[in-house]
Design a protein around this motif. Sequence first.
Motif, PDB file in Angstrom:
ATOM      1  N   HIS A 228       0.840  -1.199   0.000  1.00  0.00           N
ATOM      2  CA  HIS A 228       0.000   0.000   0.000  1.00  0.00           C
ATOM      3  C   HIS A 228       0.875   1.249   0.000  1.00  0.00           C
ATOM      4  CE1 HIS A 228      -3.566   2.450   1.324  1.00  0.00           C
ATOM      5  NE2 HIS A 228      -2.598   3.191   1.855  1.00  0.00           N
ATOM      6  N   GLN A 256      -5.452  -1.215  -1.414  1.00  0.00           N
ATOM      7  CA  GLN A 256      -6.047   0.069  -1.012  1.00  0.00           C
ATOM      8  C   GLN A 256      -6.698  -0.027   0.367  1.00  0.00           C
ATOM      9  OE1 GLN A 256      -8.709   1.475  -4.046  1.00  0.00           O
ATOM     10  NE2 GLN A 256      -7.041   2.386  -5.222  1.00  0.00           N
ATOM     11  N   ASP A 259      -4.399   0.416   4.613  1.00  0.00           N
ATOM     12  CA  ASP A 259      -3.570   1.560   4.973  1.00  0.00           C
ATOM     13  C   ASP A 259      -2.836   1.244   6.282  1.00  0.00           C
ATOM     14  OD1 ASP A 259      -5.324   2.817   7.305  1.00  0.00           O
ATOM     15  OD2 ASP A 259      -6.645   2.112   5.683  1.00  0.00           O
TER      16      ASP A 259
END
Lengths: 681, 171
Positions: A228, A256, A259
């Motif tokens: 990421h 995605q 995080d």
Amino acid sequence: MPFDIVQTTCPFCGTGCNMYLEVLDDEIIGVNPVRKHPVSRGRLCVLGRNAHRFVRHPERLTKPLKRVDGNFVEISWEQAIDEIASRLSKVKENHGSDAIGVFSSAKCTNEENYLMMKFTRAVLGTNNVDHCARLCHASTVTGLAASFGAGAMTNSIPEISDTNCMLITGSNPTSQHPIIAGWMLEAKERGAKLIVIDPRRIPISLHADLCLPIRPGTNIALFNGLAHVIIKKGLVDEAFIKERTEGFEELEKKVQEYDPERVSKITGVDASLIEKAALMYAEAEKAMIFYAMGITQHSSGTDNVKAIANLAMLTGNVGRPSTGVNPLRGQNNVQGACDMGALPNVFSGYQPVSDDASRQKFENAWGVKLPSSPGLTVVEMTDAALRGDMKAMIIMGENPAITDPDISHVSRALDALDLLVVIDIFMTETAKHADYVLPAATFAEKDGTFTNTDRRVQRVRSALKPVGESRPDWEIICALAKALGSAGFSYESPEEVMEEIRKLTPSYAGISYGRLEAGENIQWPCPSEEHPGTPYLHKDGFPRGKGRFFGIDHVPSKELPDDKYPFIMTTGRVPFHWHSGSVTRRIDMLDREVPTGFVTISFEDAERLGIQDGDEVAVSSRRGSIRVRAMVSGDVKPGVIFVPMHFAECAANELTSHEGLDPVAKIPEFKVCPVKIEKQS
Amino acid sequence: MKENPENPAMTNIAVNRIIEVSRSKGEIEEEPVLLQKLIRMSIQERRDFWDAQFRKCIKCYGCIEMCPVYLEPPESLRFERWIPKGEVPPPYPAFHLLRAYHVLDVCVLCGECELTCPVGIPLKTLQDITQYFPPEKVFELVPGLDEDIQKAIVEHFTGVRGQLRRMDYAV
């Protein structure tokens, strides 16, 4: 007083160090390292330096043994081979070929593994052949096969010193591959960065730039988190992704969701550390990833490996020197045993048994009809024995009664068999369950080849005659095959076996004893006698065409800690012992260093439970319980404990589970086992 | 076995030989060797240096196995007395200084200990230090040794023959 010096390959780990055995009369009096060896460079670890001390141990098995009324009695080889052959035939007649299973051995030579797989398939007529790779790097083979098309260490050990960044995860190299650790420390002193991802503080953590203390079983979340950050910061190698890979969008979409803040909650690693590690890895010109059991021995093992391959492809760290995805393989010849097809689904060179063309090739060479459906894996064979489907087993040089998960389950399964034949050098915990025990020769008493972790095929040379009536495993397999009426097992020497291997295995085609004797150091693939061998893989392309990215979700381990079993136990080794300890615990010098097991507990947990360093505690899981000495230490985080696997009297595998296997690799979850701890008075 | 063309283990000994050859050809300027650098360091810098080196130790006992002159050490300096079993890396700097003093009388400065060290600790330099300096100076060049062990070392060697051999060589 005849004196001789014999160069051979170390029988412990997969590093493949070479050593000289100093032979005086009928005894090996010492071990000397080989200075000009490209991997070991005149160095050896504590195991290698003591490798000769078990060869003439007084407890070596010297005669075939048969169980009569619960006791072992010595019998002749002729009687042993005849009786085993006739009992195997009977099982085959009454219950079919698939009622027989075989454990081959990652400690034996390539030639012996090839013969064992040929024996299983061509003589017994089943594909039920597997070995301990199932319990260590099975997920590497499946994971990297999916990502790249070939499941082996992509680069070479001597390339380590020139790398710019090393990411070590789930591997304790100073203990398990000390000579490789030496290369890593050299790279570190030359300025390479070092990132260690491990639930424990291991010795090499002392030298790390970054340490990420991960919660066991959350690897995918962490690697997704790293990917990421790398994508977000624009540090991807776009040209590599475009030309060499496919599926990038799938990965991009998946990561995605990962995080650093979310990943931090799952893994217990600070978000800032995740960002720093991602930058450190991605910004390096050449970066190597090393991993071992901490990645593979999970119910998500295959996906863990794919997540690692994602990272390497994302940054273009494949197909160049001093980069790559580098599984550090455990046993001296686990790479070779896999290459030789001692696996239920492939022949040598990973040619699938279910593929008609491959099977046809082996049928033509061996002159028999071969079974086409893949056989059972190690853990599945044990389960089948307990169910009563598996009637007979041959176990060569393995000790599943200590090393397989949930060993009381394993013991029951071994006892349920009608016929158990164990071929080994000592009376192991497994051999104690056997109907027949056949005495084998050690590495110093036979010829052959081992293939090390960086695919280097090396000679093993006989320094002594086998002790007593013990015989090299290859001779034992050939004797059994002949007694079962097979004509295809008349070999004069291991070299003849290698000639057959070369004909049938494209990646070994160019590796002859002649070249090895001339001092060449050859890494497969080596398709012809003129080919120099391949130090690093995937230079111009992947075996599967394009490298494949996978978008993978974090899936929690099968069994998680709860109120009743609140701790996560993770298992592993200590530098002074090897696997089930059947060899190293018999070497005084090693036994003195660590004479028995222990459990490492954090200061916080120890205080809460009122446990002092050295107290005896009971560690229990849903499978069983062991009593063991507590070692209170800052090396583990609160909530995590560590138990070494070597010691039969307090075996970590009393506690581990044989359920919840990785769906593809069928590897058990050794590294996450919920347990409770109680102080004993 | 063919020559190993790349990546020979760059031990301290190899580096020193290269420097020597280059210097004789006039290829390089004078540059201090490790021992000279150590002498110029502060106590804290020396401690940090040796700590970083010794904590690489994996306790393979290669420095002892390969030593051509190693004999059973005197009772008071044995590992059994000072070094816990099974601990890796062994405690700083007791393991390494004790080993160096085990061979004080017999060391021929061959450097086998360093050549075989799997993790590249500059053990030849340690041998140079213990061979050419008196103990009180050694304990400054490799600082941080437990006082009980310091005492045991000094007592053993002074007890044996009144004074330490090679003390005259000290700078």
